[in-house]
Motif scaffolding. Sequence first.
Motif, short mmCIF file in Angstrom:
data_model
loop_
_atom_site.label_atom_id
_atom_site.label_comp_id
_atom_site.label_asym_id
_atom_site.label_seq_id
_atom_site.Cartn_x
_atom_site.Cartn_y
_atom_site.Cartn_z
N ALA A 280 0.83 -1.21 0.00
CA ALA A 280 0.00 0.00 0.00
C ALA A 280 0.86 1.25 0.00
N LEU A 281 1.95 1.24 0.75
CA LEU A 281 2.83 2.41 0.81
C LEU A 281 3.54 2.65 -0.52
N ARG A 282 3.97 1.58 -1.18
CA ARG A 282 4.69 1.74 -2.45
C ARG A 282 3.80 2.32 -3.55
N GLU A 283 2.49 2.15 -3.41
CA GLU A 283 1.58 2.66 -4.42
C GLU A 283 1.18 4.12 -4.19
N VAL A 284 1.66 4.72 -3.11
CA VAL A 284 1.33 6.12 -2.82
C VAL A 284 2.19 7.03 -3.70
N GLY A 286 4.60 9.76 -4.80
CA GLY A 286 5.59 10.50 -4.03
C GLY A 286 6.46 9.63 -3.15
N VAL A 287 6.03 8.40 -2.87
CA VAL A 287 6.83 7.48 -2.06
C VAL A 287 7.77 6.71 -2.98
N ARG A 288 9.07 6.94 -2.80
CA ARG A 288 10.06 6.25 -3.63
C ARG A 288 10.42 4.88 -3.06
N GLU A 289 10.39 4.79 -1.73
CA GLU A 289 10.83 3.56 -1.09
C GLU A 289 10.28 3.53 0.33
N VAL A 290 10.07 2.31 0.85
CA VAL A 290 9.70 2.14 2.26
C VAL A 290 10.97 1.81 3.02
N ALA A 291 11.46 2.78 3.79
CA ALA A 291 12.72 2.60 4.50
C ALA A 291 12.55 1.75 5.76
N GLU A 292 11.43 1.91 6.45
CA GLU A 292 11.21 1.18 7.69
C GLU A 292 9.71 1.04 7.93
N GLU A 305 4.52 2.32 12.72
CA GLU A 305 5.57 3.35 12.64
C GLU A 305 6.27 3.14 11.30
N VAL A 306 6.31 4.19 10.49
CA VAL A 306 6.77 4.05 9.11
C VAL A 306 7.74 5.17 8.74
N ALA A 307 8.77 4.82 7.98
CA ALA A 307 9.65 5.81 7.36
C ALA A 307 9.61 5.58 5.86
N VAL A 308 9.23 6.62 5.10
CA VAL A 308 9.18 6.51 3.65
C VAL A 308 10.19 7.49 3.04
N VAL A 309 10.73 7.13 1.90
CA VAL A 309 11.71 7.97 1.21
C VAL A 309 10.98 8.78 0.15
N VAL A 310 11.22 10.10 0.17
CA VAL A 310 10.60 11.01 -0.80
C VAL A 310 11.69 11.83 -1.48
N ASP A 311 11.31 12.54 -2.52
CA ASP A 311 12.25 13.42 -3.22
C ASP A 311 12.80 14.47 -2.25
N GLY A 312 14.12 14.56 -2.14
CA GLY A 312 14.72 15.50 -1.21
C GLY A 312 14.56 16.96 -1.59
N VAL A 322 2.68 13.89 1.32
CA VAL A 322 2.96 12.50 0.99
C VAL A 322 2.77 11.62 2.22
N ALA A 323 3.23 12.10 3.39
CA ALA A 323 3.08 11.34 4.63
C ALA A 323 1.61 11.14 4.97
N VAL A 324 0.80 12.18 4.77
CA VAL A 324 -0.63 12.07 5.03
C VAL A 324 -1.26 11.02 4.10
#
Length: 364
Positions: A280-284, A286-292, A305-312, A322-324
């Motif tokens: 589900a997170l990978r399909e959002v 703006g989310v490039r990767e699920v870090a944790e 508890e989630v950490a996602v990688v986005v464009d810096g 994107v987090a929302v």
Amino acid sequence: MSEHPTHRHGDGGHHGHPHGPHHRSHHHEPHGRPSSRPGALHRLRHLLTPHSHDTADKVDAALESSARGMRALWVSLAVLGVTALAQAAVVAVSGSVALLGDTVHNAADALTALPLGIAFVLGRRAATRRFTYGYGRAEDLAGIVIVLTIAASALFAGWTAVERLLDPRPVAHVGAVAVAALVGFAGNEWVARHRIRVGREIGSAALVADGLHARTDGFTSLAVLVGAGGSALGWQLADPLVGLAITAAIALVLRDAAREVVRRVMDAVDPALTERAEQALREVPGVREVAELRLRWIGHRLRAEVAVVVDGEVTVRQAHAVAVDAEHALLHAVPRLTAALVHADPAPVPGERDPHHTLAHHTP
């Protein structure tokens, strides 16, 4: 895990790092409400009806899930209480140790409603500054009490059966024993189905364990029927041998219940839930990767508890959006997930120092 930016969701607890903007959504402490109308009709209604995840909705859901658990417990207590009383009357006149073991086990199973009831009541209390995750863990403690109760009933049934093996006695009123065995099976199987169904719907491992306990009681009641048949044929050892078989059956359900409860206490979750959340997170967007990704049960409710990688290069507001979206996707994808903390990490740039470098010496 850094919190810059982070989307927070949950109760009034102080979780997460103090840096950066925090969005407090209103998916507040809540215990997601299992639908009473699952399937295509419910999904269609969900799409066509305006919906929210605000505090009032979630608190109502919390009360409803705990209330369903309470109703299941009291109904079970009534049914098993009547069953145990009927069997006890037959034990008094027959002297059957197999039926005695079954009766004690039924009585113990009925009484396990008390710790679970207390746990459900506690679970409805709001989080505090000391118990920042609320009181859902009381349900896991109740599960431990249930496991200990099952163990005690197994020891008692085994001890009684061995004693009768050493001192065989005839069983009186064999017909009444047979009828009591059938009553025990019917009562326990009904209670087992009810507890397991409600427990799975609200995500209560303790209630499911209690249902498995009742199901085993039902089969041990049938074993009493076999013992009664052997006694009717004049084989005095049939009754204590069936008592030992009941003890073995109780030991098996003890193993299964203990495994489920210990896993819940150790924060274990079904790997399928983790995979569903990651997908589900990978399909959002703006989310490039699920870090944790971490999931844990608090009673019969899930938190993440989630950490996602986005464009810096995006702005803080864009990263927060994107987090929302990531949290919203999780709430719809993972059953009984009621709280999430989503943190956005910038995508790494070649030659740039790890943005979490200052936290490295805190990593075990």
